[in-house]
Design a protein around this motif. Structure first.
Motif, short mmCIF file in Angstrom:
data_model
loop_
_atom_site.label_atom_id
_atom_site.label_comp_id
_atom_site.label_asym_id
_atom_site.label_seq_id
_atom_site.Cartn_x
_atom_site.Cartn_y
_atom_site.Cartn_z
N THR A 152 35.82 19.88 16.03
CA THR A 152 35.80 18.92 17.26
C THR A 152 35.54 19.89 18.69
O THR A 152 34.67 19.49 19.55
CB THR A 152 36.81 18.07 17.50
N ASP A 204 31.89 21.02 18.57
CA ASP A 204 30.98 19.95 18.95
C ASP A 204 31.22 19.52 20.56
O ASP A 204 30.00 19.26 21.12
CB ASP A 204 31.53 18.69 18.61
N TYR A 205 32.20 19.65 21.26
CA TYR A 205 32.25 19.38 22.65
C TYR A 205 32.63 20.70 23.63
O TYR A 205 32.61 20.49 24.66
CB TYR A 205 33.69 18.60 22.83
N TRP A 216 32.70 6.96 24.92
CA TRP A 216 32.99 8.29 24.16
C TRP A 216 34.26 8.27 22.89
O TRP A 216 34.26 9.01 22.23
CB TRP A 216 33.63 9.37 25.32
#
Length: 302
Positions: A225, A228-229, A252
């Protein structure tokens, strides 16, 4: 597109499209606006305006005092514009409401919106914003159809549909209005917004909040995660206007519950400082959020 335009060169077509976009969505244009935006010289501008007036003489009139061409009540577009293109032009041209224009002339792409407002509605709202005029509308809420006068000042895309942020003279407060629910818009060009209707007095628009997002504590492999961000080891901080908070957190899929109990695979993030939502008017839209009373907040829509 009008047959007379199809016979022109691609460059001339592009200039006339830009001219009509200014006329239809901004309510008018001056010669120096066309010169600044297109790098044109006086003779070329004169020629293009003459061509346009030959094709559509009822679409514009010249205000000698203001030295400005204005849209008329008899306006009928000679160029068909898809809603997505109109919104792309407006958002790229006018920026995000901070006074700074965004870059134009680059390809624009966005996910398909199932809720597409009509181009005429977009044009009326945009002219009202640009001219700082009120607009008379009929509005279809989930409760009733009503007539009201609103004073719009910003377009908002919540990821699913377009809204306009405006002062509602009937309710005497600032609100969001869904563009697809606006019917029969009439720009009240003889009126101007009142001082108390200006955007800086809208608390939900002028106030911001800092949100701290972290990988969901109950999901495996939080490092994925973070990749990804683009997150560092600490929380990722995002600053949003109050008016954007509920829509953005829902888009989101951020788990906003105090005990991070949401189990959906889409809930990759958790709002670590969830308590800040108690002060946000539209926090009712945030996934898993419960108010200060501890009761789950039910989303409503006007």
């Amino acid at each position: 597109m009008h047959p007379a335009i199809q016979d022109l060169s691609p460059a001339q077509q592009a200039r006339l499209i830009h001219l009509e976009m200014n006329l239809r969505f901004m309510g008018g244009f001056s010669r120096h606006v066309l010169a600044d935006e297109q790098g044109m010289h006086g003779n070329a501008i004169t020629r293009d305006i003459k061509i346009y007036r030959t094709i559509a003489p009822d679409n514009l009139l010249y205000d000698v005092t203001a030295k400005h061409y204005r849209i008329t009540d008899r306006f009928s577009p000679i160029i068909e514009v898809e809603p997505s293109r109109a919104l792309a032009w407006l958002t790229h041209r006018q920026g995000r409401g901070d006074g700074m224009p965004s870059a134009i002339g680059v390809p624009f792409s966005a996910p398909l919106l199932l809720c597409q407002p009509s181009t005429d509605t977009i044009a009326s709202i945009s002219r009202a914003i640009h001219g700082q005029h009120p607009i008379l509308i009929e509005y279809e809420s989930l409760r009733e159809r009503s007539e009201r006068v609103i004073v719009p000042y910003a377009l908002v895309n919540n990821g699913l549909r377009w809204h306009v942020r405006a002062y509602d003279r009937k309710a005497r407060q600032f609100r969001d209005f869904v563009l697809t629910r606006i019917l029969c818009p009439q720009v009240l060009t003889r009126e101007k917004m009142e001082p108390y209707e200006q955007s800086h007095l809208d608390a939900a628009w002028s106030n911001s909040v800092e949100l701290k997002l972290v990988p969901h504590p109950d999901r495996p492999r939080p490092e994925v995660t973070r990749l990804d961000y683009g997150m560092s080891e600490g929380p990722m901080t995002v600053t949003l206007r109050w008016a954007e908070v509920g829509y953005t957190l829902r888009q989101w899929n951020v788990d906003c519950s105090a005990d991070h109990h949401m189990k959906g695979v889409e809930n990759r993030l958790w709002l670590a400082n969830h308590e800040v939502l108690d002060a946000i008017p539209n926090a009712l839209l945030a996934p898993g959020f419960k108010g200060s009373t501890g009761d789950a907040v039910i989303a409503t829509d006007q």
